[in-house]
Design a protein around this motif. Sequence first.
Motif: not given
Length: 114
Positions: A27-37, A97-106
């Motif tokens: 849900g957090f990643l969805l909010r980040i993605a919506a912000f950038f959109r 993409w950075n925050a989403i990539e970081s959350a996925i990878d780290r």
Amino acid sequence: MEDARAAGTTLGSGVVLALDDRADLGGFLLRIAAFFRDESCGQCVPCRIGTVRQEEALHRIVGGRKLSTGGDDLALLREVGQVMRDSSICGLGQTAWNAIESAIDRLGALEERS
């Protein structure tokens, strides 16, 4: 700044977020993605389309759905993120993409979903 680069990260806007293990990372990643959109000015195609595709893929992953073609949404996310990073004309598109990539990878944010 140099320490952040040495660690393979950036400071971005300088936001520091603390989440405990109860946080809904999907849900957090969805909010980040919506912000950038929402923040994309729409001037360049990589950011204008990429931020929408990024959010759509995250909605499918978080919702447990698959691409109609049977493709891999995580691979699609990575490809879209790299295109935005390489070809957007402003910092927003280059870092969307950075925050989403970081959350996925780290943090392994989407491990149980993908």
